[in-house]
Design a protein around this motif. Structure first.
Motif, PDB file in Angstrom:
ATOM      1  N   ASN A   1      40.113  43.025  50.604  1.00 61.35           N
ATOM      2  CA  ASN A   1      40.205  42.349  49.316  1.00 61.35           C
ATOM      3  C   ASN A   1      38.842  41.816  48.878  1.00 61.35           C
ATOM      4  O   ASN A   1      38.471  41.932  47.708  1.00 61.35           O
ATOM      5  CB  ASN A   1      41.225  41.220  49.397  1.00 61.35           C
ATOM      6  CG  ASN A   1      41.472  40.580  48.056  1.00 61.35           C
ATOM      7  OD1 ASN A   1      41.633  41.278  47.064  1.00 61.35           O
ATOM      8  ND2 ASN A   1      41.511  39.257  48.033  1.00 61.35           N
ATOM      9  N   ASP A   2      38.092  41.231  49.791  1.00 59.78           N
ATOM     10  CA  ASP A   2      36.758  40.736  49.467  1.00 59.78           C
ATOM     11  C   ASP A   2      35.853  41.874  49.012  1.00 59.78           C
ATOM     12  O   ASP A   2      35.103  41.737  48.039  1.00 59.78           O
ATOM     13  CB  ASP A   2      36.136  40.024  50.666  1.00 59.78           C
ATOM     14  CG  ASP A   2      36.829  38.714  50.999  1.00 59.78           C
ATOM     15  OD1 ASP A   2      37.568  38.190  50.127  1.00 59.78           O
ATOM     16  OD2 ASP A   2      36.657  38.226  52.133  1.00 59.78           O
ATOM     17  N   ASN A   3      35.914  43.011  49.713  1.00 57.13           N
ATOM     18  CA  ASN A   3      35.088  44.162  49.342  1.00 57.13           C
ATOM     19  C   ASN A   3      35.479  44.702  47.971  1.00 57.13           C
ATOM     20  O   ASN A   3      34.613  45.076  47.174  1.00 57.13           O
ATOM     21  CB  ASN A   3      35.192  45.264  50.394  1.00 57.13           C
ATOM     22  CG  ASN A   3      34.526  44.889  51.694  1.00 57.13           C
ATOM     23  OD1 ASN A   3      33.655  44.011  51.732  1.00 57.13           O
ATOM     24  ND2 ASN A   3      34.934  45.523  52.775  1.00 57.13           N
ATOM     25  N   ILE A   4      36.766  44.743  47.687  1.00 60.03           N
ATOM     26  CA  ILE A   4      37.217  45.216  46.375  1.00 60.03           C
ATOM     27  C   ILE A   4      36.723  44.287  45.277  1.00 60.03           C
ATOM     28  O   ILE A   4      36.291  44.748  44.211  1.00 60.03           O
ATOM     29  CB  ILE A   4      38.758  45.357  46.357  1.00 60.03           C
ATOM     30  CG1 ILE A   4      39.164  46.550  47.215  1.00 60.03           C
ATOM     31  CG2 ILE A   4      39.286  45.513  44.938  1.00 60.03           C
ATOM     32  CD1 ILE A   4      40.655  46.688  47.414  1.00 60.03           C
ATOM     33  N   ASN A   5      36.754  42.987  45.523  1.00 60.36           N
ATOM     34  CA  ASN A   5      36.254  42.032  44.521  1.00 60.36           C
ATOM     35  C   ASN A   5      34.761  42.203  44.290  1.00 60.36           C
ATOM     36  O   ASN A   5      34.288  42.106  43.152  1.00 60.36           O
ATOM     37  CB  ASN A   5      36.560  40.600  44.954  1.00 60.36           C
ATOM     38  CG  ASN A   5      38.007  40.230  44.719  1.00 60.36           C
ATOM     39  OD1 ASN A   5      38.661  40.791  43.853  1.00 60.36           O
ATOM     40  ND2 ASN A   5      38.512  39.300  45.503  1.00 60.36           N
ATOM     41  N   ILE A   6      34.004  42.466  45.335  1.00 58.10           N
ATOM     42  CA  ILE A   6      32.562  42.701  45.190  1.00 58.10           C
ATOM     43  C   ILE A   6      32.318  43.956  44.354  1.00 58.10           C
ATOM     44  O   ILE A   6      31.492  43.953  43.426  1.00 58.10           O
ATOM     45  CB  ILE A   6      31.883  42.811  46.570  1.00 58.10           C
ATOM     46  CG1 ILE A   6      31.877  41.444  47.253  1.00 58.10           C
ATOM     47  CG2 ILE A   6      30.463  43.360  46.447  1.00 58.10           C
ATOM     48  CD1 ILE A   6      31.432  41.482  48.706  1.00 58.10           C
ATOM     49  N   ILE A   7      33.034  45.029  44.662  1.00 54.17           N
ATOM     50  CA  ILE A   7      32.891  46.285  43.905  1.00 54.17           C
ATOM     51  C   ILE A   7      33.273  46.071  42.448  1.00 54.17           C
ATOM     52  O   ILE A   7      32.587  46.558  41.524  1.00 54.17           O
ATOM     53  CB  ILE A   7      33.732  47.400  44.555  1.00 54.17           C
ATOM     54  CG1 ILE A   7      33.136  47.773  45.906  1.00 54.17           C
ATOM     55  CG2 ILE A   7      33.812  48.627  43.650  1.00 54.17           C
ATOM     56  CD1 ILE A   7      34.014  48.679  46.742  1.00 54.17           C
ATOM     57  N   LYS A   8      34.357  45.330  42.200  1.00 50.46           N
ATOM     58  CA  LYS A   8      34.784  45.044  40.827  1.00 50.46           C
ATOM     59  C   LYS A   8      33.690  44.274  40.079  1.00 50.46           C
ATOM     60  O   LYS A   8      33.369  44.596  38.920  1.00 50.46           O
ATOM     61  CB  LYS A   8      36.079  44.231  40.850  1.00 50.46           C
ATOM     62  CG  LYS A   8      36.587  43.886  39.453  1.00 50.46           C
ATOM     63  CD  LYS A   8      37.763  42.949  39.518  1.00 50.46           C
ATOM     64  CE  LYS A   8      37.228  41.582  39.840  1.00 50.46           C
ATOM     65  NZ  LYS A   8      38.120  40.477  39.694  1.00 50.46           N
TER      66      LYS A   8
END
Length: 112
Positions: A85-92
């Motif tokens: 989830n943290d990685n997805i937020n960074i990518i977003k």
């Protein structure tokens, strides 16, 4: 006909009973809401046992289903999901940054 069966929670070691047609029917723990397992006795049999017999059954169930440590597979899965989830937020956030820069660049190219 429904019978009252004794159930044991492998997650929090709660002991309880519930009425079901089949002892393997799903029973949720009243404390932690996880799935309980059939303890192998009916409520009537449990009530007729002595304190020593009850303690022996409880000890056997606790040995068969030890309480999970904080680093159990459930906790490990949650840690992995939180990292994803943290990685997805960074990518977003990176994609939003590039989108804003692209829009600003497009507007700048139109007026220059």
């Amino acid at each position: 006909m429904k019978n009252r069966y004794l159930y044991f929670c492998p997650k929090c070691h709660n002991l309880g009973s519930a009425e079901h047609h089949n002892p393997t029917d799903y029973q949720a723990c009243s404390d932690c809401q996880s799935q309980m397992v059939y303890a192998g006795v009916t409520k009537e049999e449990w009530d007729s046992k002595t304190r020593e017999e009850k303690d022996k059954i409880k000890a056997m169930l606790r040995e068969k289903y030890p309480i999970s440590s904080p680093e159990s597979s459930d906790s490990a899965s949650l840690i992995v999901l939180n990292r994803i989830n943290d990685n997805i937020n960074i990518i977003k956030n990176i994609m939003i940054f590039y989108l804003v820069i692209s829009i600003i660049g497009f507007i700048f190219a139109l007026f220059v």
